[in-house]
Design a protein around this motif. Structure first.
Motif, PDB file in Angstrom:
ATOM      1  N   LEU A  67       7.202   1.946  20.511  1.00  0.00           N
ATOM      2  CA  LEU A  67       7.081   1.209  19.249  1.00  0.00           C
ATOM      3  C   LEU A  67       6.236   2.042  18.293  1.00  0.00           C
ATOM      4  CD1 LEU A  67       6.212  -2.431  20.436  1.00  0.00           C
ATOM      5  CD2 LEU A  67       8.436  -1.492  19.823  1.00  0.00           C
ATOM      6  N   ALA A  68       6.805   2.391  17.170  1.00  0.00           N
ATOM      7  CA  ALA A  68       6.053   3.179  16.198  1.00  0.00           C
ATOM      8  C   ALA A  68       6.073   2.464  14.863  1.00  0.00           C
ATOM      9  CB  ALA A  68       6.688   4.565  16.054  1.00  0.00           C
ATOM     10  N   GLY A  69       5.037   2.681  14.078  1.00  0.00           N
ATOM     11  CA  GLY A  69       5.002   2.060  12.761  1.00  0.00           C
ATOM     12  C   GLY A  69       3.582   2.006  12.241  1.00  0.00           C
ATOM     13  N   GLN A  70       3.458   1.590  11.002  1.00  0.00           N
ATOM     14  CA  GLN A  70       2.136   1.481  10.399  1.00  0.00           C
ATOM     15  C   GLN A  70       1.341   0.357  11.065  1.00  0.00           C
ATOM     16  OE1 GLN A  70       1.756   1.668   6.132  1.00  0.00           O
ATOM     17  NE2 GLN A  70       3.964   1.978   5.969  1.00  0.00           N
ATOM     18  N   ARG A  80       8.990  -6.879   3.984  1.00  0.00           N
ATOM     19  CA  ARG A  80       8.661  -7.112   2.575  1.00  0.00           C
ATOM     20  C   ARG A  80       8.486  -5.808   1.813  1.00  0.00           C
ATOM     21  NH1 ARG A  80       3.546 -10.730   3.726  1.00  0.00           N
ATOM     22  NH2 ARG A  80       3.403  -9.050   5.252  1.00  0.00           N
ATOM     23  N   HIS A  81       8.238  -4.712   2.548  1.00  0.00           N
ATOM     24  CA  HIS A  81       8.043  -3.420   1.881  1.00  0.00           C
ATOM     25  C   HIS A  81       8.944  -2.353   2.495  1.00  0.00           C
ATOM     26  CE1 HIS A  81       4.449  -5.577   0.712  1.00  0.00           C
ATOM     27  NE2 HIS A  81       4.067  -5.623   1.967  1.00  0.00           N
ATOM     28  N   PRO A  82      10.265  -2.555   2.407  1.00  0.00           N
ATOM     29  CA  PRO A  82      11.173  -1.626   3.097  1.00  0.00           C
ATOM     30  C   PRO A  82      11.096  -0.202   2.554  1.00  0.00           C
ATOM     31  CG  PRO A  82      12.399  -3.132   1.701  1.00  0.00           C
ATOM     32  CD  PRO A  82      10.977  -3.619   1.683  1.00  0.00           C
ATOM     33  N   ASP A  83      10.632  -0.044   1.296  1.00  0.00           N
ATOM     34  CA  ASP A  83      10.623   1.297   0.712  1.00  0.00           C
ATOM     35  C   ASP A  83       9.237   1.911   0.680  1.00  0.00           C
ATOM     36  OD1 ASP A  83      13.369   1.182   0.239  1.00  0.00           O
ATOM     37  OD2 ASP A  83      12.994  -0.065  -1.541  1.00  0.00           O
ATOM     38  N   ASP A  84       8.375   1.444   1.548  1.00  0.00           N
ATOM     39  CA  ASP A  84       7.013   1.979   1.604  1.00  0.00           C
ATOM     40  C   ASP A  84       7.050   3.491   1.844  1.00  0.00           C
ATOM     41  OD1 ASP A  84       4.413   2.696   2.361  1.00  0.00           O
ATOM     42  OD2 ASP A  84       4.001   0.637   3.009  1.00  0.00           O
ATOM     43  N   PRO A  85       6.443   4.284   0.942  1.00  0.00           N
ATOM     44  CA  PRO A  85       6.487   5.744   1.118  1.00  0.00           C
ATOM     45  C   PRO A  85       5.828   6.191   2.428  1.00  0.00           C
ATOM     46  CG  PRO A  85       4.993   5.112  -0.673  1.00  0.00           C
ATOM     47  CD  PRO A  85       5.741   3.883  -0.288  1.00  0.00           C
ATOM     48  N   LEU A  86       4.865   5.419   2.940  1.00  0.00           N
ATOM     49  CA  LEU A  86       4.236   5.803   4.208  1.00  0.00           C
ATOM     50  C   LEU A  86       5.246   5.766   5.354  1.00  0.00           C
ATOM     51  CD1 LEU A  86       0.760   4.054   3.854  1.00  0.00           C
ATOM     52  CD2 LEU A  86       1.303   6.508   3.690  1.00  0.00           C
ATOM     53  N   ASP A  87       6.193   4.834   5.267  1.00  0.00           N
ATOM     54  CA  ASP A  87       7.238   4.798   6.295  1.00  0.00           C
ATOM     55  C   ASP A  87       8.167   5.995   6.174  1.00  0.00           C
ATOM     56  OD1 ASP A  87       6.880   2.514   8.032  1.00  0.00           O
ATOM     57  OD2 ASP A  87       7.034   1.316   6.196  1.00  0.00           O
ATOM     58  N   ALA A  88       8.429   6.403   4.938  1.00  0.00           N
ATOM     59  CA  ALA A  88       9.250   7.603   4.749  1.00  0.00           C
ATOM     60  C   ALA A  88       8.559   8.808   5.390  1.00  0.00           C
ATOM     61  CB  ALA A  88       9.495   7.841   3.262  1.00  0.00           C
ATOM     62  N   GLU A  89       7.229   8.855   5.272  1.00  0.00           N
ATOM     63  CA  GLU A  89       6.483   9.956   5.913  1.00  0.00           C
ATOM     64  C   GLU A  89       6.601   9.909   7.426  1.00  0.00           C
ATOM     65  OE1 GLU A  89       2.353  10.413   4.798  1.00  0.00           O
ATOM     66  OE2 GLU A  89       2.883  10.118   2.672  1.00  0.00           O
ATOM     67  N   VAL A 143      13.760  -1.208  12.493  1.00  0.00           N
ATOM     68  CA  VAL A 143      13.626  -2.659  12.592  1.00  0.00           C
ATOM     69  C   VAL A 143      12.665  -3.154  11.524  1.00  0.00           C
ATOM     70  CG1 VAL A 143      13.017  -4.583  14.110  1.00  0.00           C
ATOM     71  CG2 VAL A 143      14.016  -2.506  15.088  1.00  0.00           C
ATOM     72  N   TRP A 144      13.107  -4.159  10.776  1.00  0.00           N
ATOM     73  CA  TRP A 144      12.280  -4.763   9.731  1.00  0.00           C
ATOM     74  C   TRP A 144      11.770  -6.106  10.223  1.00  0.00           C
ATOM     75  CZ3 TRP A 144      15.558  -3.680   4.678  1.00  0.00           C
ATOM     76  CH2 TRP A 144      15.628  -2.280   4.502  1.00  0.00           C
ATOM     77  N   ASN A 145      10.468  -6.205  10.326  1.00  0.00           N
ATOM     78  CA  ASN A 145       9.852  -7.405  10.903  1.00  0.00           C
ATOM     79  C   ASN A 145       9.355  -8.347   9.800  1.00  0.00           C
ATOM     80  OD1 ASN A 145       8.828  -9.055  12.964  1.00  0.00           O
ATOM     81  ND2 ASN A 145       6.817  -8.046  12.873  1.00  0.00           N
ATOM     82  N   LYS A 146       9.006  -9.544  10.207  1.00  0.00           N
ATOM     83  CA  LYS A 146       8.405 -10.573   9.344  1.00  0.00           C
ATOM     84  C   LYS A 146       9.403 -11.116   8.324  1.00  0.00           C
ATOM     85  CE  LYS A 146       3.829  -8.409   9.800  1.00  0.00           C
ATOM     86  NZ  LYS A 146       2.475  -8.284   9.264  1.00  0.00           N
TER      87      LYS A 146
END
Ligand code: GDP
Ligand code: ZN
Length: 460
Positions: free
Chosen positions: A226-229, A311-320, A334-337
């Motif tokens: 599981l990876a993510g912010q 709620r923030h699918p285009d978060d630049p941190l996720d792109a990183e 996977v988009w949660n919440k």
């Protein structure tokens, strides 16, 4: 008559700890006289004798059943004595120690891990794939895995492998015969439809390989990271999938600092899910170490589940994060919440979610979308839902089948050339045959045997 004989061995065969019954097992080439002296009475083969277990001085250590199985019709193929007493560690150890003392004269010693099963293999009671299935059955973590291990133990897998071997042997015999009469070499391929036969064996082998891969997934499972912010819900998702609280969930970002691995089952497939510290820039040294470990886990993953906040699918941190993910490892987005979205995802999103690449919409809190997520994980594992792998396989088996297939393909390559070289064709068939024989243990090095049996538990 057993083909193999060695010192008599003894071990407690039941699991350590307390239980209703504890079993001590002795195996050796010629145990009868010793066993009857130990039990102070004649032992009728395969009958249960109820008796006191008395030590050398006549003290009763326990009472229970003694069973004597004369070789070769026993688990190991040797004479086997089983003492079934009470399952307490102290009482079992006393009986074991008394047996060892009284067995000194016949060279009785403690068994190594897997040594009983190794003897069963060496005495041809089981082939190697069946012997491995014994350990796999004991270790099976789900009903599906146990059922498949039992199928392997009863010889279903070995029978498939033997059938392939048999067809290759027939082809080899034709080739070898032709090699003795070189003037016939040219028509060999047409005369015996060698290419057709080879194609048929190769196709059959591909089928066995497919099933073996399923059996491997069932045995080994899949490592999912599981990876993510921080705070996107990784730990919550792990808990939702596991159905119990295994990871710490808090609203403070950066809570999961160490790795948490949870084994869950989906349709009987074991998934080893690693929760990681949230990936972000941080000044906190401890958290930074956690994040470095996360990247190390991600590098080892078989599947990466990249979790984002819906709620923030285009978060630049996720792109990183996506940028840094290793190549060649499947990534499940996977988009949660989704429960927090002003309007829940439309049904077209849900349909899109069945396409391979589309992000899945879930809520770790409400459980929405988790079934789709489970299905996607199984698909990535190479598992076809509803299939039942008829036998359990190990990586070793899959490699051997792949090697055999490569040799058959090389043989086909030689056959396809006009200047066919029959001895190269023959050599590839020989190598394919040898690879298959390694599965059932006809040609196996002592090193490999040692490695396989050393992983068994003691007493098996
Ligand atoms: P992690 O840092 O990625 O492991 O995130 P956590 O699992 O610790 O969750 C962070 C916060 O988000 C917690 O307060 C959770 O209760 C909350 N959370 C997680 N998943 C969901 C969800 O699906 N819906 C809602 N409403 N909150 C969630
Ligand atoms: Zn967490």
């Amino acid at each position: 008559m057993s083909a193999f004989s060695a010192d008599p061995i003894i071990a407690i065969a039941t699991a350590p700890g307390r239980g209703g019954i504890g079993v001590i097992r002795v195996s050796g080439p010629d145990l009868r006289a010793w066993a009857e002296a130990l039990c102070a009475q004649p032992l009728q083969p395969r009958h249960a004798h109820y008796l006191p277990f008395r030590d050398r001085r006549g003290e009763t250590l326990d009472e229970g059943l003694a069973l004597f199985f004369p070789g070769p019709h026993s688990y190991t193929g040797e004479d086997v004595l089983e003492l079934q007493g009470h399952g307490g560690p102290a009482v079992l150890r006393r009986v074991l120690e008394d047996c060892l003392a009284r067995g000194a004269a016949i060279g009785l010693r403690l068994a190594q891990p897997g040594e009983f099963t190794q003897r069963a293999f060496l005495n041809d009671r089981l082939d190697l794939a069946q012997a491995e299935a014994v350990a796999d059955l004991i270790e099976a973590s789900s009903t599906a895995a146990a059922r498949s291990a039992m199928a392997s133990l009863s010889g279903a897998f070995s029978a498939e492998v033997d059938a392939l071997s048999e067809r290759i042997v027939q082809l080899r015999m034709l080739v070898e015969a032709t090699l003795d009469f070189p003037e016939e070499e040219i028509d060999f391929l047409e005369k015996y439809q060698a290419a057709d036969r080879l194609g048929a064996v190769t196709a059959a082998l591909a089928g066995v390989l497919r099933t073996a891969r399923q059996g491997l997934v069932l045995r080994e499972g899949l490592h999912v990271v599981l990876a993510g912010q921080p705070n996107v819900g990784k730990s919550s998702l792990l808990n939702a999938l596991a159905g119990e609280d295994v990871a710490i969930v808090t609203p403070i970002a950066g809570t999961t600092r160490d790795r948490v691995v949870q084994q869950i089952h989906i349709d009987g497939i074991p998934l080893h899910i690693v929760d990681t510290a949230g990936l972000r820039e941080t000044e906190d040294t401890v958290e930074r170490i956690g994040i470095e470990r996360s990247w190390a886990e991600i590098a080892r993953a078989q599947v990466i589940l990249h979790l984002q906040d819906a709620r923030h699918p285009d978060d630049p941190l996720d792109a990183e994060i996506v940028q840094r993910l290793p190549d060649g490892v499947p990534v499940l987005r996977v988009w949660n919440k989704v429960d927090l979205l002003p309007s829940p995802p439309s049904s077209s999103d849900v349909v899109a979610a069945t396409a391979d690449d589309a992000p899945l919409h879930i809520s770790a809190h409400t459980g929405a979308g988790l079934d789709a997520l489970r299905a996607r994980l199984l698909a990535i594992a190479g598992w076809t839902p509803g299939t039942e792998s008829p036998w359990l396989a190990r990586e070793r088996h899959v490699h051997a089948l792949e090697a055999a297939r490569a040799h058959l393909q090389a043989a086909a390559g030689h056959a396809a050339h006009s200047d066919q070289v029959l001895d190269l064709f023959a050599e590839e068939l020989r190598l394919a045959h040898e690879a298959l024989c390694g599965i059932t243990g006809q040609f196996t090095s002592d090193d490999l045997l040692g490695e396989i049996f050393s992983r068994f538990c003691i007493g098996k």
